[in-house]
Enzyme design. Structure first.
Site, PDB file in Angstrom:
ATOM      1  N   SER A   1      92.577  47.716 100.918  1.00  0.00           N
ATOM      2  CA  SER A   1      92.191  46.640 101.844  1.00  0.00           C
ATOM      3  C   SER A   1      93.323  45.644 102.093  1.00  0.00           C
ATOM      4  CB  SER A   1      90.980  45.888 101.288  1.00  0.00           C
ATOM      5  OG  SER A   1      90.673  44.797 102.148  1.00  0.00           O
TER       6      SER A   1
ATOM      7  N   SER B   1      92.540  42.827 103.727  1.00  0.00           N
ATOM      8  CA  SER B   1      91.865  41.546 103.951  1.00  0.00           C
ATOM      9  C   SER B   1      92.356  40.430 103.030  1.00  0.00           C
ATOM     10  CB  SER B   1      90.349  41.725 103.831  1.00  0.00           C
ATOM     11  OG  SER B   1      89.898  42.569 104.854  1.00  0.00           O
TER      12      SER B   1
ATOM     13  N   THR C   1      82.500  45.961 103.125  1.00  0.00           N
ATOM     14  CA  THR C   1      83.082  47.135 103.782  1.00  0.00           C
ATOM     15  C   THR C   1      82.486  48.414 103.215  1.00  0.00           C
ATOM     16  OG1 THR C   1      85.171  48.119 104.515  1.00  0.00           O
ATOM     17  CG2 THR C   1      85.185  47.155 102.320  1.00  0.00           C
TER      18      THR C   1
ATOM     19  N   LYS D   1      77.792  48.353 104.208  1.00  0.00           N
ATOM     20  CA  LYS D   1      77.402  47.481 105.329  1.00  0.00           C
ATOM     21  C   LYS D   1      75.925  47.553 105.692  1.00  0.00           C
ATOM     22  CE  LYS D   1      81.913  47.143 107.386  1.00  0.00           C
ATOM     23  NZ  LYS D   1      82.815  47.352 108.492  1.00  0.00           N
TER      24      LYS D   1
ATOM     25  N   ASP E   1      82.310  42.774 113.267  1.00  0.00           N
ATOM     26  CA  ASP E   1      82.946  44.027 113.711  1.00  0.00           C
ATOM     27  C   ASP E   1      82.745  44.245 115.211  1.00  0.00           C
ATOM     28  OD1 ASP E   1      84.046  44.883 111.299  1.00  0.00           O
ATOM     29  OD2 ASP E   1      82.265  46.027 110.725  1.00  0.00           O
TER      30      ASP E   1
ATOM     31  N   GLY F   1      80.698  59.195 113.843  1.00  0.00           N
ATOM     32  CA  GLY F   1      80.221  58.346 112.757  1.00  0.00           C
ATOM     33  C   GLY F   1      78.907  57.685 113.120  1.00  0.00           C
TER      34      GLY F   1
ATOM     35  N   GLY G   1      77.618  55.275 110.521  1.00  0.00           N
ATOM     36  CA  GLY G   1      77.462  54.303 109.437  1.00  0.00           C
ATOM     37  C   GLY G   1      77.518  52.877 109.972  1.00  0.00           C
TER      38      GLY G   1
ATOM     39  N   LEU H   1      89.257  53.609 113.985  1.00  0.00           N
ATOM     40  CA  LEU H   1      89.001  52.377 113.226  1.00  0.00           C
ATOM     41  C   LEU H   1      89.788  52.356 111.923  1.00  0.00           C
ATOM     42  CD1 LEU H   1      86.687  52.111 115.281  1.00  0.00           C
ATOM     43  CD2 LEU H   1      85.252  51.231 113.449  1.00  0.00           C
TER      44      LEU H   1
ATOM     45  N   TYR I   1      92.875  52.331 109.517  1.00  0.00           N
ATOM     46  CA  TYR I   1      94.247  51.838 109.633  1.00  0.00           C
ATOM     47  C   TYR I   1      94.999  52.158 108.354  1.00  0.00           C
ATOM     48  CZ  TYR I   1      92.610  48.030 106.680  1.00  0.00           C
ATOM     49  OH  TYR I   1      92.069  47.311 105.641  1.00  0.00           O
TER      50      TYR I   1
HETATM   51  P1  NDP Z   1      79.920  53.965 106.037  1.00  0.00           P
HETATM   52  O1  NDP Z   1      80.053  54.408 104.639  1.00  0.00           O
HETATM   53  O2  NDP Z   1      78.794  53.082 106.442  1.00  0.00           O
HETATM   54  O3  NDP Z   1      79.864  55.264 107.018  1.00  0.00           O
HETATM   55  C1  NDP Z   1      80.783  56.299 106.823  1.00  0.00           C
HETATM   56  C2  NDP Z   1      80.717  57.261 108.010  1.00  0.00           C
HETATM   57  O4  NDP Z   1      81.742  58.255 107.819  1.00  0.00           O
HETATM   58  C3  NDP Z   1      79.401  58.013 108.124  1.00  0.00           C
HETATM   59  O5  NDP Z   1      79.159  58.307 109.469  1.00  0.00           O
HETATM   60  C4  NDP Z   1      79.702  59.291 107.325  1.00  0.00           C
HETATM   61  O6  NDP Z   1      78.913  60.395 107.698  1.00  0.00           O
HETATM   62  C5  NDP Z   1      81.137  59.552 107.745  1.00  0.00           C
HETATM   63  N1  NDP Z   1      81.891  60.344 106.774  1.00  0.00           N
HETATM   64  C6  NDP Z   1      82.323  59.929 105.551  1.00  0.00           C
HETATM   65  N2  NDP Z   1      83.020  60.914 104.943  1.00  0.00           N
HETATM   66  C7  NDP Z   1      82.999  61.977 105.790  1.00  0.00           C
HETATM   67  C8  NDP Z   1      83.525  63.298 105.744  1.00  0.00           C
HETATM   68  N3  NDP Z   1      84.222  63.730 104.686  1.00  0.00           N
HETATM   69  N4  NDP Z   1      83.313  64.115 106.798  1.00  0.00           N
HETATM   70  C9  NDP Z   1      82.622  63.685 107.885  1.00  0.00           C
HETATM   71  N5  NDP Z   1      82.086  62.453 107.987  1.00  0.00           N
HETATM   72  C10 NDP Z   1      82.279  61.602 106.965  1.00  0.00           C
HETATM   73  O7  NDP Z   1      81.331  53.289 106.397  1.00  0.00           O
HETATM   74  P2  NDP Z   1      81.661  52.262 107.560  1.00  0.00           P
HETATM   75  O8  NDP Z   1      80.858  52.653 108.747  1.00  0.00           O
HETATM   76  O9  NDP Z   1      81.571  50.886 107.058  1.00  0.00           O
HETATM   77  O10 NDP Z   1      83.225  52.552 107.833  1.00  0.00           O
HETATM   78  C11 NDP Z   1      83.646  53.735 108.470  1.00  0.00           C
HETATM   79  C12 NDP Z   1      85.160  53.677 108.712  1.00  0.00           C
HETATM   80  O11 NDP Z   1      85.505  52.618 109.601  1.00  0.00           O
HETATM   81  C13 NDP Z   1      85.968  53.439 107.454  1.00  0.00           C
HETATM   82  O12 NDP Z   1      87.115  54.251 107.519  1.00  0.00           O
HETATM   83  C14 NDP Z   1      86.370  51.985 107.539  1.00  0.00           C
HETATM   84  O13 NDP Z   1      87.569  51.724 106.860  1.00  0.00           O
HETATM   85  C15 NDP Z   1      86.546  51.836 109.038  1.00  0.00           C
HETATM   86  N6  NDP Z   1      86.365  50.452 109.478  1.00  0.00           N
HETATM   87  C16 NDP Z   1      87.434  49.783 110.022  1.00  0.00           C
HETATM   88  C17 NDP Z   1      87.290  48.506 110.486  1.00  0.00           C
HETATM   89  C18 NDP Z   1      88.444  47.808 111.079  1.00  0.00           C
HETATM   90  O14 NDP Z   1      88.373  46.589 111.269  1.00  0.00           O
HETATM   91  N7  NDP Z   1      89.509  48.485 111.423  1.00  0.00           N
HETATM   92  C19 NDP Z   1      86.012  47.790 110.406  1.00  0.00           C
HETATM   93  C20 NDP Z   1      84.971  48.586 109.852  1.00  0.00           C
HETATM   94  C21 NDP Z   1      85.160  49.858 109.387  1.00  0.00           C
HETATM   95  P3  NDP Z   1      77.485  60.672 106.990  1.00  0.00           P
HETATM   96  O15 NDP Z   1      76.482  59.827 107.734  1.00  0.00           O
HETATM   97  O16 NDP Z   1      77.284  62.133 107.180  1.00  0.00           O
HETATM   98  O17 NDP Z   1      77.633  60.278 105.543  1.00  0.00           O
END
Ligand code: NDP
Length: 284
Positions: free
Chosen positions: A24, A26, A71, A75, A111, A136, A138, A230, A232
Protein backbone atom coordinates in the site's frame (compact mmCIF):
# COMPACT_ATOMS: atom_id res chain seq x y z
CA UNK A 1 4.58 17.18 12.62
CA UNK A 2 8.02 16.99 10.98
CA UNK A 3 9.24 13.53 12.04
CA UNK A 4 8.38 10.51 14.18
CA UNK A 5 10.10 12.19 17.13
CA UNK A 6 7.23 14.69 17.15
CA UNK A 7 4.64 11.98 17.83
CA UNK A 8 3.12 12.67 21.23
CA UNK A 9 0.05 12.15 23.36
CA UNK A 10 -1.98 14.56 21.19
CA UNK A 11 -1.15 12.81 17.90
CA UNK A 12 -4.21 11.49 16.08
CA UNK A 13 -4.11 8.04 14.48
CA UNK A 14 -5.41 7.00 11.07
CA UNK A 15 -4.61 3.96 8.95
CA UNK A 16 -5.57 1.47 6.28
CA UNK A 17 -6.80 -2.05 6.94
CA UNK A 18 -6.48 -4.78 4.33
CA UNK A 19 -4.83 -8.07 3.43
CA UNK A 20 -2.28 -8.10 1.87
CA UNK A 21 -1.24 -4.56 2.78
CA UNK A 22 2.53 -4.36 2.45
CA UNK A 23 2.25 -2.90 -1.10
CA UNK A 24 0.00 0.00 0.00
CA UNK A 25 1.12 3.52 -0.89
CA UNK A 26 -1.55 5.14 1.28
CA UNK A 27 0.71 5.68 4.36
CA UNK A 28 3.25 7.53 2.21
CA UNK A 29 0.61 9.75 0.59
CA UNK A 30 -1.22 10.70 3.77
CA UNK A 31 1.81 11.15 6.04
CA UNK A 32 3.44 13.43 3.46
CA UNK A 33 0.21 15.44 3.23
CA UNK A 34 -0.18 15.71 7.04
CA UNK A 35 3.43 16.93 7.35
CA UNK A 36 3.04 19.49 4.57
CA UNK A 37 -0.05 20.96 6.26
CA UNK A 38 1.42 20.81 9.78
CA UNK A 39 -1.24 18.38 11.08
CA UNK A 40 -0.51 16.34 14.21
CA UNK A 41 -1.66 13.07 12.62
CA UNK A 42 -0.01 9.79 11.72
CA UNK A 43 -1.22 7.10 9.27
CA UNK A 44 -0.23 3.41 9.48
CA UNK A 45 -0.98 0.19 7.56
CA UNK A 46 -2.67 -2.70 9.39
CA UNK A 47 -2.61 -6.23 7.97
CA UNK A 48 -6.02 -7.60 9.00
CA UNK A 49 -7.13 -11.11 8.03
CA UNK A 50 -10.83 -11.60 7.17
CA UNK A 51 -11.37 -13.64 10.35
CA UNK A 52 -10.06 -10.69 12.43
CA UNK A 53 -12.06 -7.93 10.74
CA UNK A 54 -14.73 -7.67 13.41
CA UNK A 55 -12.11 -7.53 16.20
CA UNK A 56 -10.15 -4.92 14.26
CA UNK A 57 -13.25 -2.70 13.96
CA UNK A 58 -13.90 -3.04 17.69
CA UNK A 59 -10.29 -1.98 18.20
CA UNK A 60 -10.70 1.12 16.01
CA UNK A 61 -13.84 2.04 17.92
CA UNK A 62 -12.27 1.48 21.35
CA UNK A 63 -9.12 3.43 20.45
CA UNK A 64 -11.23 6.25 18.92
CA UNK A 65 -8.96 6.52 15.92
CA UNK A 66 -9.79 9.49 13.69
CA UNK A 67 -10.34 7.56 10.52
CA UNK A 68 -9.27 4.73 8.27
CA UNK A 69 -9.21 3.43 4.75
CA UNK A 70 -10.47 -0.05 3.93
CA UNK A 71 -9.02 -2.11 1.10
CA UNK A 72 -8.93 -5.64 -0.35
CA UNK A 73 -10.74 -7.83 0.69
CA UNK A 74 -12.81 -6.01 3.33
CA UNK A 75 -14.78 -3.29 1.51
CA UNK A 76 -18.07 -5.18 1.50
CA UNK A 77 -17.71 -7.23 4.70
CA UNK A 78 -17.10 -4.08 6.73
CA UNK A 79 -20.47 -2.55 5.84
CA UNK A 80 -22.40 -4.45 8.52
CA UNK A 81 -19.80 -3.69 11.21
CA UNK A 82 -20.05 0.11 11.12
CA UNK A 83 -22.43 2.37 13.05
CA UNK A 84 -23.64 4.40 10.06
CA UNK A 85 -23.15 4.69 6.30
CA UNK A 86 -23.34 7.76 4.12
CA UNK A 87 -26.00 7.44 1.36
CA UNK A 88 -23.52 6.58 -1.42
CA UNK A 89 -21.77 3.83 0.58
CA UNK A 90 -25.20 2.52 1.61
CA UNK A 91 -26.37 2.35 -2.00
CA UNK A 92 -23.20 0.69 -3.29
CA UNK A 93 -22.74 -1.68 -0.37
CA UNK A 94 -19.00 -1.00 -0.15
CA UNK A 95 -16.89 1.24 2.10
CA UNK A 96 -13.32 2.42 1.52
CA UNK A 97 -13.21 5.23 4.11
CA UNK A 98 -14.23 5.35 7.76
CA UNK A 99 -14.65 8.61 9.65
CA UNK A 100 -14.85 8.47 13.43
CA UNK A 101 -17.51 11.00 14.54
CA UNK A 102 -17.78 11.34 18.33
CA UNK A 103 -16.88 7.66 18.73
CA UNK A 104 -19.28 6.50 15.96
CA UNK A 105 -17.73 4.83 12.92
CA UNK A 106 -19.27 6.21 9.71
CA UNK A 107 -18.61 4.51 6.35
CA UNK A 108 -18.07 6.44 3.09
CA UNK A 109 -16.99 5.52 -0.42
CA UNK A 110 -14.47 7.78 -2.15
CA UNK A 111 -13.54 5.17 -4.81
CA UNK A 112 -16.48 6.37 -6.93
CA UNK A 113 -15.08 9.91 -7.14
CA UNK A 114 -11.52 8.57 -7.46
CA UNK A 115 -12.43 6.41 -10.45
CA UNK A 116 -14.40 9.19 -12.14
CA UNK A 117 -11.65 11.78 -11.71
CA UNK A 118 -8.97 9.39 -13.03
CA UNK A 119 -11.12 8.42 -16.04
CA UNK A 120 -11.77 12.07 -16.90
CA UNK A 121 -8.04 12.85 -16.73
CA UNK A 122 -7.61 10.72 -19.89
CA UNK A 123 -11.13 10.76 -21.37
CA UNK A 124 -12.58 14.22 -20.65
CA UNK A 125 -16.07 13.22 -21.85
CA UNK A 126 -16.06 10.30 -19.40
CA UNK A 127 -18.21 7.19 -19.81
CA UNK A 128 -21.34 8.92 -21.14
CA UNK A 129 -22.76 6.84 -24.00
CA UNK A 130 -19.86 4.36 -23.89
CA UNK A 131 -19.95 0.57 -23.74
CA UNK A 132 -17.91 -0.65 -20.79
CA UNK A 133 -16.45 -4.05 -19.95
CA UNK A 134 -15.81 -4.39 -16.20
CA UNK A 135 -13.82 -7.32 -14.77
CA UNK A 136 -14.58 -7.97 -11.11
CA UNK A 137 -17.57 -7.79 -8.81
CA UNK A 138 -15.97 -6.98 -5.45
CA UNK A 139 -15.94 -3.74 -3.49
CA UNK A 140 -13.92 -1.76 -6.05
CA UNK A 141 -16.02 -3.04 -8.96
CA UNK A 142 -19.19 -1.89 -7.18
CA UNK A 143 -17.75 1.64 -6.94
CA UNK A 144 -16.71 1.57 -10.61
CA UNK A 145 -20.16 0.35 -11.68
CA UNK A 146 -21.82 3.12 -9.64
CA UNK A 147 -19.61 5.73 -11.32
CA UNK A 148 -20.37 4.32 -14.80
CA UNK A 149 -24.10 4.37 -14.10
CA UNK A 150 -23.94 7.95 -12.80
CA UNK A 151 -21.98 8.99 -15.89
CA UNK A 152 -24.66 7.54 -18.21
CA UNK A 153 -22.70 4.66 -19.78
CA UNK A 154 -24.65 3.03 -22.64
CA UNK A 155 -23.88 -0.48 -21.35
CA UNK A 156 -21.88 -2.11 -18.56
CA UNK A 157 -20.90 -5.76 -19.01
CA UNK A 158 -19.57 -7.44 -15.87
CA UNK A 159 -17.25 -10.43 -16.13
CA UNK A 160 -16.26 -12.11 -12.86
CA UNK A 161 -14.73 -15.42 -11.75
CA UNK A 162 -17.74 -16.05 -9.50
CA UNK A 163 -20.70 -15.44 -11.79
CA UNK A 164 -23.27 -15.08 -9.00
CA UNK A 165 -21.45 -11.98 -7.73
CA UNK A 166 -21.54 -10.47 -11.23
CA UNK A 167 -25.27 -11.19 -11.39
CA UNK A 168 -25.84 -9.54 -8.01
CA UNK A 169 -23.83 -6.46 -9.03
CA UNK A 170 -25.75 -6.14 -12.31
CA UNK A 171 -29.10 -6.41 -10.52
CA UNK A 172 -28.00 -3.64 -8.14
CA UNK A 173 -26.69 -1.48 -10.99
CA UNK A 174 -30.05 -1.74 -12.76
CA UNK A 175 -31.72 -0.57 -9.53
CA UNK A 176 -29.31 2.42 -9.50
CA UNK A 177 -30.60 3.43 -12.96
CA UNK A 178 -28.20 1.68 -15.36
CA UNK A 179 -29.31 1.72 -19.02
CA UNK A 180 -27.96 -1.84 -19.53
CA UNK A 181 -25.90 -3.91 -17.09
CA UNK A 182 -25.40 -7.60 -17.83
CA UNK A 183 -23.21 -10.36 -16.42
CA UNK A 184 -20.99 -11.95 -19.06
CA UNK A 185 -19.94 -15.57 -19.21
CA UNK A 186 -16.59 -16.57 -20.72
CA UNK A 187 -18.41 -17.63 -23.92
CA UNK A 188 -19.53 -14.05 -24.68
CA UNK A 189 -16.41 -12.28 -23.47
CA UNK A 190 -14.63 -12.17 -26.84
CA UNK A 191 -17.69 -10.85 -28.73
CA UNK A 192 -18.71 -8.17 -26.20
CA UNK A 193 -15.15 -7.32 -25.17
CA UNK A 194 -14.11 -6.39 -28.72
CA UNK A 195 -16.95 -3.88 -28.96
CA UNK A 196 -16.26 -2.23 -25.59
CA UNK A 197 -15.06 1.39 -25.62
CA UNK A 198 -13.77 1.28 -22.02
CA UNK A 199 -12.20 -1.85 -20.51
CA UNK A 200 -11.66 -1.91 -16.74
CA UNK A 201 -9.87 -4.36 -14.47
CA UNK A 202 -11.27 -4.19 -10.92
CA UNK A 203 -10.09 -7.66 -9.90
CA UNK A 204 -7.02 -8.48 -7.83
CA UNK A 205 -5.33 -9.92 -10.92
CA UNK A 206 -2.11 -7.99 -11.41
CA UNK A 207 -1.21 -7.77 -7.73
CA UNK A 208 0.93 -10.33 -5.94
CA UNK A 209 0.77 -13.37 -6.50
CA UNK A 210 -1.02 -12.84 -9.88
CA UNK A 211 1.45 -10.26 -11.20
CA UNK A 212 1.99 -11.70 -14.69
CA UNK A 213 -1.67 -12.51 -15.36
CA UNK A 214 -4.50 -10.55 -16.93
CA UNK A 215 -8.26 -10.86 -16.53
CA UNK A 216 -9.07 -11.17 -20.26
CA UNK A 217 -7.45 -12.49 -23.39
CA UNK A 218 -5.33 -9.96 -25.27
CA UNK A 219 -7.60 -10.57 -28.29
CA UNK A 220 -10.34 -8.28 -26.99
CA UNK A 221 -8.00 -5.25 -26.82
CA UNK A 222 -7.80 -2.72 -29.65
CA UNK A 223 -6.61 0.79 -30.42
CA UNK A 224 -10.04 2.47 -30.10
CA UNK A 225 -10.32 1.56 -26.40
CA UNK A 226 -9.45 3.19 -23.10
CA UNK A 227 -8.10 0.47 -20.80
CA UNK A 228 -8.16 1.25 -17.07
CA UNK A 229 -6.45 -1.08 -14.59
CA UNK A 230 -7.26 -0.26 -10.95
CA UNK A 231 -4.14 -2.18 -9.94
CA UNK A 232 -1.04 -0.02 -9.53
CA UNK A 233 2.59 -0.89 -9.03
CA UNK A 234 6.12 0.10 -9.88
CA UNK A 235 5.74 -1.26 -13.42
CA UNK A 236 2.60 -1.25 -15.58
CA UNK A 237 0.50 -4.41 -15.29
CA UNK A 238 0.52 -7.00 -18.06
CA UNK A 239 -2.97 -5.80 -19.08
CA UNK A 240 -1.75 -2.23 -19.56
CA UNK A 241 1.40 -3.30 -21.37
CA UNK A 242 -0.66 -5.39 -23.83
CA UNK A 243 -3.21 -2.58 -24.23
CA UNK A 244 -0.47 -0.03 -24.96
CA UNK A 245 1.07 -2.42 -27.49
CA UNK A 246 -2.31 -2.49 -29.30
CA UNK A 247 -2.40 1.31 -29.34
CA UNK A 248 -5.13 1.74 -26.69
CA UNK A 249 -5.11 4.67 -24.23
CA UNK A 250 -4.24 3.40 -20.75
CA UNK A 251 -4.88 4.50 -17.16
CA UNK A 252 -3.26 2.80 -14.18
CA UNK A 253 -4.61 2.65 -10.64
CA UNK A 254 -2.30 5.29 -9.22
CA UNK A 255 -4.33 8.27 -10.45
CA UNK A 256 -7.47 6.75 -8.89
CA UNK A 257 -5.55 6.04 -5.69
CA UNK A 258 -4.50 9.70 -5.50
CA UNK A 259 -8.00 10.99 -6.20
CA UNK A 260 -9.75 8.73 -3.70
CA UNK A 261 -7.04 9.56 -1.14
CA UNK A 262 -7.66 13.28 -1.65
CA UNK A 263 -11.40 12.78 -1.04
CA UNK A 264 -10.75 10.71 2.12
CA UNK A 265 -8.32 13.36 3.37
CA UNK A 266 -11.00 16.04 2.97
CA UNK A 267 -13.46 13.94 4.98
CA UNK A 268 -10.98 13.46 7.85
CA UNK A 269 -9.42 16.93 8.03
CA UNK A 270 -11.93 19.28 6.38
CA UNK A 271 -9.02 20.53 4.23
CA UNK A 272 -8.28 20.26 0.53
CA UNK A 273 -5.56 17.66 0.10
CA UNK A 274 -2.17 18.88 -1.15
CA UNK A 275 -2.33 16.82 -4.36
CA UNK A 276 1.12 17.80 -5.61
CA UNK A 277 2.64 16.65 -2.31
CA UNK A 278 0.74 13.35 -2.47
CA UNK A 279 1.72 12.80 -6.10
CA UNK A 280 5.37 13.45 -5.28
CA UNK A 281 5.17 11.03 -2.32
CA UNK A 282 3.77 8.35 -4.65
CA UNK A 283 6.99 8.45 -6.64
CA UNK A 284 5.37 9.90 -9.82
P1 NDP B 1 -12.34 -7.62 -3.41
O1 NDP B 1 -11.60 -8.61 -2.62
O2 NDP B 1 -13.59 -7.01 -2.88
O3 NDP B 1 -12.71 -8.24 -4.87
C1 NDP B 1 -11.72 -8.93 -5.58
C2 NDP B 1 -12.21 -9.19 -7.00
O4 NDP B 1 -11.13 -9.81 -7.73
C3 NDP B 1 -13.39 -10.14 -7.09
O5 NDP B 1 -14.16 -9.81 -8.21
C4 NDP B 1 -12.69 -11.49 -7.27
O6 NDP B 1 -13.48 -12.46 -7.92
C5 NDP B 1 -11.55 -11.10 -8.19
N1 NDP B 1 -10.41 -12.00 -8.12
C6 NDP B 1 -9.53 -12.11 -7.08
N2 NDP B 1 -8.57 -13.02 -7.37
C7 NDP B 1 -8.87 -13.51 -8.61
C8 NDP B 1 -8.28 -14.48 -9.47
N3 NDP B 1 -7.18 -15.14 -9.11
N4 NDP B 1 -8.86 -14.72 -10.66
C9 NDP B 1 -9.97 -14.04 -11.05
N5 NDP B 1 -10.59 -13.12 -10.28
C10 NDP B 1 -10.05 -12.84 -9.08
O7 NDP B 1 -11.26 -6.48 -3.76
P2 NDP B 1 -11.52 -4.98 -4.20
O8 NDP B 1 -12.72 -4.97 -5.08
O9 NDP B 1 -11.49 -4.10 -3.02
O10 NDP B 1 -10.20 -4.64 -5.06
C11 NDP B 1 -10.01 -5.20 -6.34
C12 NDP B 1 -8.74 -4.60 -6.97
O11 NDP B 1 -8.88 -3.20 -7.18
C13 NDP B 1 -7.50 -4.77 -6.12
O12 NDP B 1 -6.43 -5.08 -6.98
C14 NDP B 1 -7.28 -3.40 -5.51
O13 NDP B 1 -5.93 -3.17 -5.22
C15 NDP B 1 -7.76 -2.51 -6.64
N6 NDP B 1 -8.21 -1.21 -6.16
C16 NDP B 1 -7.52 -0.08 -6.55
C17 NDP B 1 -7.93 1.16 -6.16
C18 NDP B 1 -7.19 2.35 -6.60
O14 NDP B 1 -7.42 3.43 -6.05
N7 NDP B 1 -6.32 2.26 -7.57
C19 NDP B 1 -9.11 1.35 -5.30
C20 NDP B 1 -9.76 0.12 -4.98
C21 NDP B 1 -9.30 -1.10 -5.38
P3 NDP B 1 -14.46 -13.44 -7.08
O15 NDP B 1 -15.74 -12.67 -6.87
O16 NDP B 1 -14.62 -14.62 -7.96
O17 NDP B 1 -13.74 -13.76 -5.79
Amino acid sequence: MDSVTDIGAQTGLLGVIGHPISHSLSPRLHNAAFRSQGLNLVYLAFDVLPKSLSAAIEGLRALRIQGANVTVPHKEAIVSLLDRLDPLAQRIGAVNTIVCEDGWLVGHNTDVEGFRAALHSVLPSGARGRRCLLAGAGGAARAVAAALVEEGAAAVWVYNRTRSRAEALCADAMSWGARTCEPLGAELLAEYGCSADIVINATSIGIDPDIEEMPFSVDILSSHQVVFDLVYGVVPTLLLREAAAKGAATIDGLEMLLMQAASSYRLWTGLNAPLAVMRHASGR
